[in-house]
Motif scaffolding. Structure first.
Motif, PDB file in Angstrom:
ATOM      1  N   ASP A  74       0.825  -1.216   0.000  1.00 54.92           N
ATOM      2  CA  ASP A  74       0.000   0.000   0.000  1.00 54.92           C
ATOM      3  C   ASP A  74       0.856   1.262   0.000  1.00 54.92           C
ATOM      4  O   ASP A  74       0.498   2.263  -0.623  1.00 54.92           O
ATOM      5  CB  ASP A  74      -0.944   0.014   1.206  1.00 54.92           C
ATOM      6  N   PHE A  75       1.989   1.205   0.691  1.00 58.67           N
ATOM      7  CA  PHE A  75       2.884   2.361   0.687  1.00 58.67           C
ATOM      8  C   PHE A  75       3.330   2.683  -0.738  1.00 58.67           C
ATOM      9  O   PHE A  75       3.306   3.834  -1.170  1.00 58.67           O
ATOM     10  CB  PHE A  75       4.106   2.085   1.571  1.00 58.67           C
ATOM     11  N   PHE A  76       3.705   1.668  -1.493  1.00 51.53           N
ATOM     12  CA  PHE A  76       4.173   1.885  -2.859  1.00 51.53           C
ATOM     13  C   PHE A  76       3.023   2.226  -3.798  1.00 51.53           C
ATOM     14  O   PHE A  76       3.209   2.952  -4.772  1.00 51.53           O
ATOM     15  CB  PHE A  76       4.951   0.668  -3.360  1.00 51.53           C
ATOM     16  N   GLU A  77       1.841   1.715  -3.520  1.00 49.74           N
ATOM     17  CA  GLU A  77       0.664   2.060  -4.323  1.00 49.74           C
ATOM     18  C   GLU A  77       0.352   3.553  -4.222  1.00 49.74           C
ATOM     19  O   GLU A  77      -0.081   4.164  -5.191  1.00 49.74           O
ATOM     20  CB  GLU A  77      -0.562   1.253  -3.876  1.00 49.74           C
ATOM     21  N   ARG A  78       0.555   4.127  -3.031  1.00 50.15           N
ATOM     22  CA  ARG A  78       0.304   5.553  -2.850  1.00 50.15           C
ATOM     23  C   ARG A  78       1.353   6.404  -3.556  1.00 50.15           C
ATOM     24  O   ARG A  78       1.056   7.498  -4.012  1.00 50.15           O
ATOM     25  CB  ARG A  78       0.281   5.901  -1.362  1.00 50.15           C
ATOM     26  N   VAL A  79       2.574   5.903  -3.648  1.00 49.23           N
ATOM     27  CA  VAL A  79       3.665   6.670  -4.244  1.00 49.23           C
ATOM     28  C   VAL A  79       3.710   6.511  -5.763  1.00 49.23           C
ATOM     29  O   VAL A  79       3.965   7.470  -6.493  1.00 49.23           O
ATOM     30  CB  VAL A  79       5.019   6.244  -3.621  1.00 49.23           C
ATOM     31  N   ILE A  80       3.444   5.298  -6.244  1.00 52.35           N
ATOM     32  CA  ILE A  80       3.565   4.999  -7.675  1.00 52.35           C
ATOM     33  C   ILE A  80       2.172   4.736  -8.240  1.00 52.35           C
ATOM     34  O   ILE A  80       1.563   3.707  -7.948  1.00 52.35           O
ATOM     35  CB  ILE A  80       4.447   3.761  -7.896  1.00 52.35           C
ATOM     36  N   PRO A  81       1.658   5.638  -9.081  1.00 50.68           N
ATOM     37  CA  PRO A  81       0.323   5.419  -9.648  1.00 50.68           C
ATOM     38  C   PRO A  81       0.360   4.326 -10.722  1.00 50.68           C
ATOM     39  O   PRO A  81       1.382   4.125 -11.380  1.00 50.68           O
ATOM     40  CB  PRO A  81      -0.021   6.780 -10.264  1.00 50.68           C
ATOM     41  N   PRO A  82      -0.756   3.613 -10.897  1.00 49.80           N
ATOM     42  CA  PRO A  82      -0.814   2.605 -11.955  1.00 49.80           C
ATOM     43  C   PRO A  82      -0.734   3.251 -13.334  1.00 49.80           C
ATOM     44  O   PRO A  82      -1.262   4.341 -13.551  1.00 49.80           O
ATOM     45  CB  PRO A  82      -2.168   1.926 -11.754  1.00 49.80           C
ATOM     46  N   LEU A  83      -0.073   2.597 -14.245  1.00 54.73           N
ATOM     47  CA  LEU A  83       0.034   3.074 -15.624  1.00 54.73           C
ATOM     48  C   LEU A  83      -0.777   2.153 -16.526  1.00 54.73           C
ATOM     49  O   LEU A  83      -0.465   0.969 -16.639  1.00 54.73           O
ATOM     50  CB  LEU A  83       1.495   3.099 -16.080  1.00 54.73           C
ATOM     51  N   GLY A  84      -1.808   2.682 -17.132  1.00 47.24           N
ATOM     52  CA  GLY A  84      -2.641   1.873 -18.017  1.00 47.24           C
ATOM     53  C   GLY A  84      -3.359   0.753 -17.302  1.00 47.24           C
ATOM     54  O   GLY A  84      -3.600  -0.301 -17.881  1.00 47.24           O
ATOM     55  N   GLY A  85      -3.673   0.953 -16.042  1.00 44.86           N
ATOM     56  CA  GLY A  85      -4.374  -0.073 -15.276  1.00 44.86           C
ATOM     57  C   GLY A  85      -3.465  -1.140 -14.696  1.00 44.86           C
ATOM     58  O   GLY A  85      -3.926  -2.074 -14.063  1.00 44.86           O
ATOM     59  N   VAL A  86      -2.157  -1.013 -14.911  1.00 46.62           N
ATOM     60  CA  VAL A  86      -1.198  -1.987 -14.396  1.00 46.62           C
ATOM     61  C   VAL A  86      -0.375  -1.314 -13.304  1.00 46.62           C
ATOM     62  O   VAL A  86       0.207  -0.253 -13.510  1.00 46.62           O
ATOM     63  CB  VAL A  86      -0.269  -2.500 -15.520  1.00 46.62           C
ATOM     64  N   SER A  87      -0.325  -1.950 -12.150  1.00 50.83           N
ATOM     65  CA  SER A  87       0.433  -1.403 -11.032  1.00 50.83           C
ATOM     66  C   SER A  87       1.850  -1.960 -11.048  1.00 50.83           C
ATOM     67  O   SER A  87       2.060  -3.177 -11.121  1.00 50.83           O
ATOM     68  CB  SER A  87      -0.237  -1.772  -9.712  1.00 50.83           C
ATOM     69  N   PHE A  88       2.799  -1.052 -10.976  1.00 53.29           N
ATOM     70  CA  PHE A  88       4.204  -1.456 -10.908  1.00 53.29           C
ATOM     71  C   PHE A  88       4.731  -1.378  -9.475  1.00 53.29           C
ATOM     72  O   PHE A  88       5.928  -1.550  -9.252  1.00 53.29           O
ATOM     73  CB  PHE A  88       5.041  -0.579 -11.841  1.00 53.29           C
ATOM     74  N   ALA A  89       3.848  -1.139  -8.539  1.00 43.84           N
ATOM     75  CA  ALA A  89       4.236  -1.042  -7.134  1.00 43.84           C
ATOM     76  C   ALA A  89       4.881  -2.334  -6.615  1.00 43.84           C
ATOM     77  O   ALA A  89       5.887  -2.259  -5.907  1.00 43.84           O
ATOM     78  CB  ALA A  89       3.043  -0.651  -6.287  1.00 43.84           C
ATOM     79  N   PRO A  90       4.365  -3.529  -6.944  1.00 43.89           N
ATOM     80  CA  PRO A  90       5.033  -4.736  -6.458  1.00 43.89           C
ATOM     81  C   PRO A  90       6.456  -4.892  -6.992  1.00 43.89           C
ATOM     82  O   PRO A  90       7.340  -5.366  -6.282  1.00 43.89           O
ATOM     83  CB  PRO A  90       4.136  -5.879  -6.956  1.00 43.89           C
ATOM     84  N   VAL A  91       6.682  -4.456  -8.217  1.00 44.99           N
ATOM     85  CA  VAL A  91       8.029  -4.550  -8.782  1.00 44.99           C
ATOM     86  C   VAL A  91       8.982  -3.655  -8.000  1.00 44.99           C
ATOM     87  O   VAL A  91      10.088  -4.070  -7.629  1.00 44.99           O
ATOM     88  CB  VAL A  91       8.021  -4.174 -10.280  1.00 44.99           C
ATOM     89  N   VAL A  92       8.559  -2.433  -7.731  1.00 45.30           N
ATOM     90  CA  VAL A  92       9.396  -1.506  -6.974  1.00 45.30           C
ATOM     91  C   VAL A  92       9.577  -2.007  -5.542  1.00 45.30           C
ATOM     92  O   VAL A  92      10.672  -1.913  -4.974  1.00 45.30           O
ATOM     93  CB  VAL A  92       8.794  -0.086  -6.997  1.00 45.30           C
ATOM     94  N   ALA A  93       8.531  -2.565  -4.958  1.00 44.82           N
ATOM     95  CA  ALA A  93       8.619  -3.097  -3.598  1.00 44.82           C
ATOM     96  C   ALA A  93       9.627  -4.233  -3.523  1.00 44.82           C
ATOM     97  O   ALA A  93      10.423  -4.316  -2.574  1.00 44.82           O
ATOM     98  CB  ALA A  93       7.246  -3.570  -3.132  1.00 44.82           C
ATOM     99  N   ILE A  94       9.629  -5.102  -4.524  1.00 49.60           N
ATOM    100  CA  ILE A  94      10.591  -6.201  -4.554  1.00 49.60           C
ATOM    101  C   ILE A  94      12.006  -5.671  -4.760  1.00 49.60           C
ATOM    102  O   ILE A  94      12.961  -6.165  -4.159  1.00 49.60           O
ATOM    103  CB  ILE A  94      10.198  -7.229  -5.638  1.00 49.60           C
TER     104      ILE A  94
END
Length: 87
Positions: free
Chosen positions: A50-70
């Motif tokens: 959720d922390f990364f979801e708030r910082v990184i918005p989804p692009l085209g309906g795809v969330s890249f937050a898990p990639v950055v979190a990993i």
């Protein structure tokens, strides 16, 4: 002793990374997150993602937050291993 602590922390970070990957795979299946495993994984990795979801918005309906979190977990793991080698 320091090597053991580094190994334990590194193993826990690997396990948490695996939990994030499994959570991401469960999101692909309808009702996957509604299963017992899905609910448990959501409680485990949800606050971190959720922390990364708030910082990184989804692009085209795809969330890249898990990639950055990993990637953050990987950098933390590399830093801990480096510190373990110094000590």
């Amino acid at each position: 002793m320091v090597a053991f602590i580094v190994w334990v922390i590194s193993s826990l970070l690997n396990l948490y990374t695996t939990a994030i990957v499994v959570w991401c795979i469960l999101t692909w299946f309808p009702g996957g997150l509604n299963s017992k495993v899905g609910e448990w994984l959501t409680k485990l990795v949800g606050p971190y993602l959720d922390f990364f979801e708030r910082v990184i918005p989804p692009l085209g309906g795809v969330s890249f937050a898990p990639v950055v979190a990993i990637m953050v977990l990987w950098f933390a793991q590399s830093g801990i291993r480096f510190l373990g080698q110094l000590l």
